[in-house]
Design a protein around this motif. Structure first.
Motif, PDB file in Angstrom:
ATOM      1  N   THR A 178       0.824  -1.218   0.000  1.00  0.00           N
ATOM      2  CA  THR A 178       0.000   0.000   0.000  1.00  0.00           C
ATOM      3  C   THR A 178       0.857   1.267   0.000  1.00  0.00           C
ATOM      4  O   THR A 178       0.327   2.366  -0.156  1.00  0.00           O
ATOM      5  N   TYR A 179       2.175   1.114   0.182  1.00  0.00           N
ATOM      6  CA  TYR A 179       3.067   2.272   0.273  1.00  0.00           C
ATOM      7  C   TYR A 179       3.927   2.413  -0.987  1.00  0.00           C
ATOM      8  O   TYR A 179       4.345   1.430  -1.599  1.00  0.00           O
ATOM      9  N   PHE A 180       4.218   3.662  -1.331  1.00  0.00           N
ATOM     10  CA  PHE A 180       5.133   4.020  -2.413  1.00  0.00           C
ATOM     11  C   PHE A 180       6.364   4.630  -1.736  1.00  0.00           C
ATOM     12  O   PHE A 180       6.357   5.765  -1.295  1.00  0.00           O
ATOM     13  N   TRP A 196       5.676   8.325  -0.275  1.00  0.00           N
ATOM     14  CA  TRP A 196       5.314   9.463  -1.114  1.00  0.00           C
ATOM     15  C   TRP A 196       4.116  10.237  -0.566  1.00  0.00           C
ATOM     16  O   TRP A 196       4.241  11.371  -0.121  1.00  0.00           O
ATOM     17  N   THR A 197       2.937   9.653  -0.580  1.00  0.00           N
ATOM     18  CA  THR A 197       1.715  10.382  -0.230  1.00  0.00           C
ATOM     19  C   THR A 197       1.026   9.855   1.024  1.00  0.00           C
ATOM     20  O   THR A 197      -0.064  10.325   1.364  1.00  0.00           O
ATOM     21  N   SER A 198       1.642   8.916   1.706  1.00  0.00           N
ATOM     22  CA  SER A 198       0.998   8.308   2.878  1.00  0.00           C
ATOM     23  C   SER A 198       1.215   9.089   4.167  1.00  0.00           C
ATOM     24  O   SER A 198       0.704   8.680   5.222  1.00  0.00           O
ATOM     25  N   LYS A 199       1.995  10.181   4.100  1.00  0.00           N
ATOM     26  CA  LYS A 199       2.259  11.036   5.275  1.00  0.00           C
ATOM     27  C   LYS A 199       2.903  10.248   6.411  1.00  0.00           C
ATOM     28  O   LYS A 199       2.686  10.517   7.581  1.00  0.00           O
ATOM     29  N   GLU A 200       3.715   9.251   6.035  1.00  0.00           N
ATOM     30  CA  GLU A 200       4.323   8.385   7.042  1.00  0.00           C
ATOM     31  C   GLU A 200       5.702   7.925   6.578  1.00  0.00           C
ATOM     32  O   GLU A 200       5.911   7.666   5.387  1.00  0.00           O
ATOM     33  N   GLY A 201       6.643   7.852   7.518  1.00  0.00           N
ATOM     34  CA  GLY A 201       7.964   7.330   7.224  1.00  0.00           C
ATOM     35  C   GLY A 201       8.284   6.144   8.099  1.00  0.00           C
ATOM     36  O   GLY A 201       7.633   5.910   9.129  1.00  0.00           O
ATOM     37  N   PHE A 202       9.314   5.372   7.703  1.00  0.00           N
ATOM     38  CA  PHE A 202       9.698   4.173   8.429  1.00  0.00           C
ATOM     39  C   PHE A 202      11.128   4.312   8.955  1.00  0.00           C
ATOM     40  O   PHE A 202      11.969   4.979   8.352  1.00  0.00           O
ATOM     41  N   GLU A 222       4.302  16.166   1.043  1.00  0.00           N
ATOM     42  CA  GLU A 222       4.539  14.771   0.679  1.00  0.00           C
ATOM     43  C   GLU A 222       5.936  14.368   1.145  1.00  0.00           C
ATOM     44  O   GLU A 222       6.647  15.148   1.763  1.00  0.00           O
ATOM     45  N   GLY A 223       6.340  13.137   0.814  1.00  0.00           N
ATOM     46  CA  GLY A 223       7.694  12.676   1.098  1.00  0.00           C
ATOM     47  C   GLY A 223       8.435  12.424  -0.200  1.00  0.00           C
ATOM     48  O   GLY A 223       8.003  11.601  -1.004  1.00  0.00           O
ATOM     49  N   TRP A 224       9.566  13.116  -0.412  1.00  0.00           N
ATOM     50  CA  TRP A 224      10.351  12.950  -1.641  1.00  0.00           C
ATOM     51  C   TRP A 224      11.777  12.489  -1.307  1.00  0.00           C
ATOM     52  O   TRP A 224      12.118  11.361  -1.521  1.00  0.00           O
ATOM     53  N   GLY A 225      12.609  13.394  -0.763  1.00  0.00           N
ATOM     54  CA  GLY A 225      13.993  13.049  -0.519  1.00  0.00           C
ATOM     55  C   GLY A 225      14.445  13.354   0.894  1.00  0.00           C
ATOM     56  O   GLY A 225      13.849  14.187   1.581  1.00  0.00           O
ATOM     57  N   LEU A 226      15.522  12.674   1.336  1.00  0.00           N
ATOM     58  CA  LEU A 226      16.090  12.876   2.667  1.00  0.00           C
ATOM     59  C   LEU A 226      17.618  12.938   2.593  1.00  0.00           C
ATOM     60  O   LEU A 226      18.234  12.271   1.765  1.00  0.00           O
ATOM     61  N   CYS A 227      18.201  13.745   3.489  1.00  0.00           N
ATOM     62  CA  CYS A 227      19.639  13.688   3.747  1.00  0.00           C
ATOM     63  C   CYS A 227      19.863  14.236   5.148  1.00  0.00           C
ATOM     64  O   CYS A 227      18.917  14.720   5.794  1.00  0.00           O
TER      65      CYS A 227
END
Length: 349
Positions: A178-180, A196-202, A222-227
């Protein structure tokens, strides 16, 4: 008849309430005028603003606010500020006007731009390594000599530990269908992965890739990139904003806006921290933007447009996405969505 009278009373009550509500929305007596009607300012320029006081009301004082800085004026009421240490991007100039025991709050939108055009860099290939052509790359990061990768698309998202020299996937953890999945970063022996659009990170254990926690987004779209820089985590969300997160709570504390000498930019995807700068892929652009994390200035662009031609051409071939910096060799490693190669490159300035 009683029902009819009751209906009339209800209607009158609604009308009275509506009228009262309109009275509370009092028209402002003042407005902000920026000299020469300028709305965009470059670093080093001075913003000058005054009040339009059409009714010639006697003003006691004015407090102007730009960002965190407040300026109290008790005469002239002309605001002046050199744009130097401010963050670039969109801002609101606010004036609280005090008069006759009242206060009017008025605002004006302004934009701060860099004063230097981005430099244009090229590259040369140092080495090529095999890469899983089925990997829809969303995040890429080295930890010591091991490469970690996040792949996207629903039903195909994963987190991987890779031998970059051979392309062998040593550990692969599937993300629920269910997650992208999106970008990743590694900090304090943990891997943080966006969706991406689930408003959640792991959150994962670095050694085993076992999932050990979740975190929610706050204001970001949304969620795109991290550093990360070792103290803070930086997060892109597809807008002009790159959010700065608390490393312990993952709360979004503040943001920078990516800006050139001409406009505010957006759609920054995979992020990488490289020697004090943020390197970022721009979605659907085969290049890397080099961003100043202090003020958001887009200082340079690495043109990698010819790189896609050097991988196997197929129907699912997609854009450049994936930046990993190897600190010991000071080299960049880049790939793309469904590319069968990872390239070790050197920047040519």
């Amino acid at each position: 008849m009683k029902a009819h009278n009751s209906l009339i009373i209800i209607i009158l009550s609604i009308l009275c309430f509506s009228c009262g509500g309109n009275q509370n929305k009092r028209k402002k007596n003042f407005s902000i005028k920026i000299i020469d009607n300028q709305t965009k300012f470059k670093l080093g320029e001075t913003i000058k603003a005054s009040l339009i006081n059409a009714k010639n009301i006697e003003i006691d004082s004015v407090i102007y606010q730009l960002g965190d800085k407040k300026t109290l004026l008790k005469k002239d009421f002309i605001f002046k500020e050199i744009i130097d240490t401010e963050k670039l991007g969109n801002h609101i100039l606010t004036a609280n006007v005090f008069y006759n025991g009242n206060v009017d709050t008025i605002t004006k939108k302004v934009t701060f731009l860099n004063n230097i055009a981005p430099k244009l860099y090229s590259y040369k290939i140092i080495a090529e390594y095999p890469h899983d052509q089925k990997a829809f790359t969303q995040g890429l990061e080295f930890y010591n000599d091991t490469l970690y990768e996040s792949t996207g698309k629903k039903g195909m998202s994963s987190l991987r530990k890779i031998d970059y020299k051979t392309g062998k996937i040593n550990i692969k953890k599937e993300v629920p269908p269910t997650y992208f999945a999106e970008g990743i970063t590694i900090m304090n022996d943990k891997i943080y992965q966006l969706t991406w659009t689930s408003k959640e990170g792991f959150i994962y254990d670095l050694k085993t890739l076992n999932k050990i926690g979740n975190f929610a987004y706050n204001q970001s779209k949304e969620g795109w990139g991290l550093c990360n820089d070792g103290n803070h985590i930086y997060k892109s969300d597809g807008t002009e904003k790159i959010w700065i997160l608390d490393a312990n709570t993952l709360a979004e504390k503040e943001y920078i806006e990516v800006t050139t000498n001409k406009s505010v930019k957006s759609r920054f995807n995979e992020l990488e921290w490289v020697e004090g700068k943020i390197y970022a892929n721009t979605w659907q652009k085969d290049g890397i933007a080099i961003i100043n994390p202090k003020n958001g200035a887009l200082e340079a662009v690495i043109n990698l447009s010819s790189l896609r031609k050097k991988v196997t051409q197929h129907d699912n071939l997609n854009v450049l996405n994936g930046i990993a910096y190897k600190k010991d060799t000071k080299r960049l490693f880049v790939t793309g969505k469904n590319w069968d190669k990872i390239f070790e490159i050197e920047i040519v300035k």
